[in-house]
Design a protein around this motif. Structure first.
Motif, mmCIF file in Angstrom:
data_model
loop_
_atom_site.group_PDB
_atom_site.id
_atom_site.type_symbol
_atom_site.label_atom_id
_atom_site.label_comp_id
_atom_site.label_asym_id
_atom_site.label_seq_id
_atom_site.Cartn_x
_atom_site.Cartn_y
_atom_site.Cartn_z
ATOM 1 N N PHE A 1 5.553 -18.326 0.950
ATOM 2 C CA PHE A 1 4.423 -19.234 1.110
ATOM 3 C C PHE A 1 4.944 -20.655 0.977
ATOM 4 O O PHE A 1 5.925 -20.908 0.274
ATOM 5 C CB PHE A 1 3.348 -18.972 0.060
ATOM 6 N N PHE A 2 4.250 -21.581 1.655
ATOM 7 C CA PHE A 2 4.657 -22.990 1.669
ATOM 8 C C PHE A 2 3.426 -23.883 1.618
ATOM 9 O O PHE A 2 2.418 -23.606 2.269
ATOM 10 C CB PHE A 2 5.434 -23.305 2.952
ATOM 11 N N THR A 3 3.526 -24.956 0.854
ATOM 12 C CA THR A 3 2.539 -26.022 0.892
ATOM 13 C C THR A 3 3.264 -27.360 0.910
ATOM 14 O O THR A 3 4.342 -27.494 0.331
ATOM 15 C CB THR A 3 1.575 -25.984 -0.309
ATOM 16 N N ALA A 4 2.664 -28.325 1.599
ATOM 17 C CA ALA A 4 3.190 -29.685 1.550
ATOM 18 C C ALA A 4 2.761 -30.372 0.273
ATOM 19 O O ALA A 4 3.254 -31.443 -0.049
ATOM 20 C CB ALA A 4 2.715 -30.477 2.768
ATOM 21 N N GLY A 5 1.833 -29.776 -0.472
ATOM 22 C CA GLY A 5 1.368 -30.343 -1.727
ATOM 23 C C GLY A 5 0.349 -31.444 -1.506
ATOM 24 O O GLY A 5 -0.085 -31.720 -0.394
ATOM 25 N N SER A 6 -0.020 -32.073 -2.594
ATOM 26 C CA SER A 6 -1.004 -33.149 -2.541
ATOM 27 C C SER A 6 -0.383 -34.404 -1.948
ATOM 28 O O SER A 6 0.739 -34.764 -2.271
ATOM 29 C CB SER A 6 -1.500 -33.468 -3.950
ATOM 30 N N LEU A 7 -1.149 -35.066 -1.097
ATOM 31 C CA LEU A 7 -0.672 -36.334 -0.538
ATOM 32 C C LEU A 7 -1.448 -37.508 -1.115
ATOM 33 O O LEU A 7 -1.381 -38.613 -0.612
ATOM 34 C CB LEU A 7 -0.766 -36.297 0.990
ATOM 35 N N GLY A 8 -2.234 -37.258 -2.169
ATOM 36 C CA GLY A 8 -2.812 -38.346 -2.931
ATOM 37 C C GLY A 8 -4.225 -38.753 -2.612
ATOM 38 O O GLY A 8 -4.706 -39.734 -3.149
ATOM 39 N N GLY A 9 -4.943 -38.036 -1.784
ATOM 40 C CA GLY A 9 -6.314 -38.408 -1.483
ATOM 41 C C GLY A 9 -7.303 -37.683 -2.370
ATOM 42 O O GLY A 9 -6.953 -36.799 -3.142
ATOM 43 N N THR A 10 -8.579 -38.082 -2.263
ATOM 44 C CA THR A 10 -9.618 -37.396 -3.012
ATOM 45 C C THR A 10 -10.268 -36.305 -2.173
ATOM 46 O O THR A 10 -11.064 -35.538 -2.671
ATOM 47 C CB THR A 10 -10.703 -38.388 -3.479
#
Length: 168
Positions: A73-82
């Motif tokens: 599994f892969f995620t780019a993760g949080s990019l800082g938005g709400t």
């Protein structure tokens, strides 16, 4: 090869079934596999996993599924938005050669695995992120086919959650 030292990138994973097998994701370049403990690497997937190289290069995470050979599994993760930015949650069942988006999951900050639920054979999957546009802590006990919200961020007052795991 990660873009900044202060990002929370975790893009090397050991296969939990296949001995001496490791996977490495190099943002914008592709997925590499080693079957000899890291002595040599072969590119098994070219390009980005999520929509753009920039998405993949900040807080991405790659993990193998316990007890499931070649499942990743892969995620780019949080990019800082709400709000979820739609970078998605991706899976591979063939050692990183192909990737598909997990339905209804828009953004995952972190993910982990736990023991299979009673009557199931695939490990439970836990995520912190957005499912159908709703933020929370989510669990899937049916191989990412559906999600149950098991937690929230109380009053939006705690810092972001960076790790999660179920009882193995």
């Amino acid at each position: 090869f990660d873009t900044q030292y202060y990002t929370d990138t975790r893009t090397v994973a050991a296969d939990r079934v296949l001995a001496n097998t490791f996977y490495l994701y190099y943002p914008g370049n592709g997925v590499f596999e080693s079957t000899n403990g890291g002595a040599s690497w072969t590119k098994v997937y070219s390009g980005t996993i999520s929509p753009t190289w920039q998405d993949d290069s900040w807080n991405s995470s790659l993990q193998s599924v316990p007890g499931e050979a070649g499942n990743l599994f892969f995620t780019a993760g949080s990019l800082g938005g709400t709000q979820p930015d739609g970078v998605g949650f991706y899976r591979s069942t063939n050692q990183g050669a192909t990737w598909s988006a997990v339905a209804n999951v828009q953004e995952v900050y972190c993910f982990g695995f736990g023991a299979a639920a009673p009557g199931q054979s695939y490990p439970a999957i836990y995520i912190v992120g957005y499912v159908n546009g709703v933020y929370g802590v989510w669990q899937s006990i049916n191989n990412a086919q559906s999600w149950t919200q098991i937690g929230t961020n109380p009053n939006n007052s705690i810092d972001s959650i960076n790790t999660i795991s179920g009882d193995p």
